[in-house]
Design a protein around this motif. Structure first.
Motif, mmCIF file in Angstrom:
data_model
loop_
_atom_site.group_PDB
_atom_site.id
_atom_site.type_symbol
_atom_site.label_atom_id
_atom_site.label_comp_id
_atom_site.label_asym_id
_atom_site.label_seq_id
_atom_site.Cartn_x
_atom_site.Cartn_y
_atom_site.Cartn_z
ATOM 1 N N LYS A 188 2.661 -2.757 -24.292
ATOM 2 C CA LYS A 188 1.537 -2.277 -25.106
ATOM 3 C C LYS A 188 0.478 -1.722 -24.173
ATOM 4 O O LYS A 188 0.482 -1.981 -22.982
ATOM 5 N N ASP A 189 -0.449 -0.996 -24.732
ATOM 6 C CA ASP A 189 -1.488 -0.388 -23.916
ATOM 7 C C ASP A 189 -2.827 -1.088 -24.125
ATOM 8 O O ASP A 189 -3.841 -0.452 -24.361
ATOM 9 N N GLN A 200 -4.987 -11.000 -19.965
ATOM 10 C CA GLN A 200 -3.628 -10.627 -19.602
ATOM 11 C C GLN A 200 -3.238 -9.338 -20.308
ATOM 12 O O GLN A 200 -3.684 -9.066 -21.404
ATOM 13 N N LYS A 201 -2.426 -8.570 -19.636
ATOM 14 C CA LYS A 201 -1.918 -7.325 -20.204
ATOM 15 C C LYS A 201 -0.803 -7.682 -21.169
ATOM 16 O O LYS A 201 0.040 -8.508 -20.881
#
Length: 120
Positions: free
Chosen positions: A20-21, A15-16
């Motif tokens: 945030k990157d 999951q992203k």
């Protein structure tokens, strides 16, 4: 990346992290299994270098417990890597073997670990 694609990925195993990157595993157990799977292709010395707290301390880092447990299950019991790892754990970090799957550890090793537990 479009929102639909991010949603599909987020609903799988990674999951992203919003705002945030970077991405992360949804469940840490999967990450620990993949670490163990990768380590299973390494030599004992390489494995030891990864799992030890540092090069001067013959003790596993506590956060590696699950990965080491998975590794014990993945390694072929008839290999030198498996034997070396088990023997090293008996000598330096036997507590991990107390919680290992019982069918993966031989009776003499179980007895040795049990005796160490109650005499140390």
């Amino acid at each position: 990346m479009n929102k639909a694609r991010v949603y599909k990925i987020n609903s799988c195993i990674i999951q992203k992290v919003f705002s945030k990157d970077y991405w992360e595993f949804e469940h840490r157990n999967l990450q620990e299994f993949l670490v163990a799977k990768t380590l299973s292709s390494f030599s004992f010395v390489e494995i030891k270098n990864f799992i030890c707290v540092d090069s001067k301390i013959n003790k596993t880092h506590p956060s590696w417990f699950n990965s080491i447990s998975f590794l014990i299950n993945i390694l072929d019991k008839n290999t030198e890597t498996y034997s070396d790892l088990i023997n090293w754990l008996v000598d330096y970090d036997y507590e991990i073997l107390l919680k290992a799957d019982t069918d993966r550890i031989t009776l003499p090793i179980k007895i040795s670990v049990f005796q160490k537990y109650f005499t140390n």
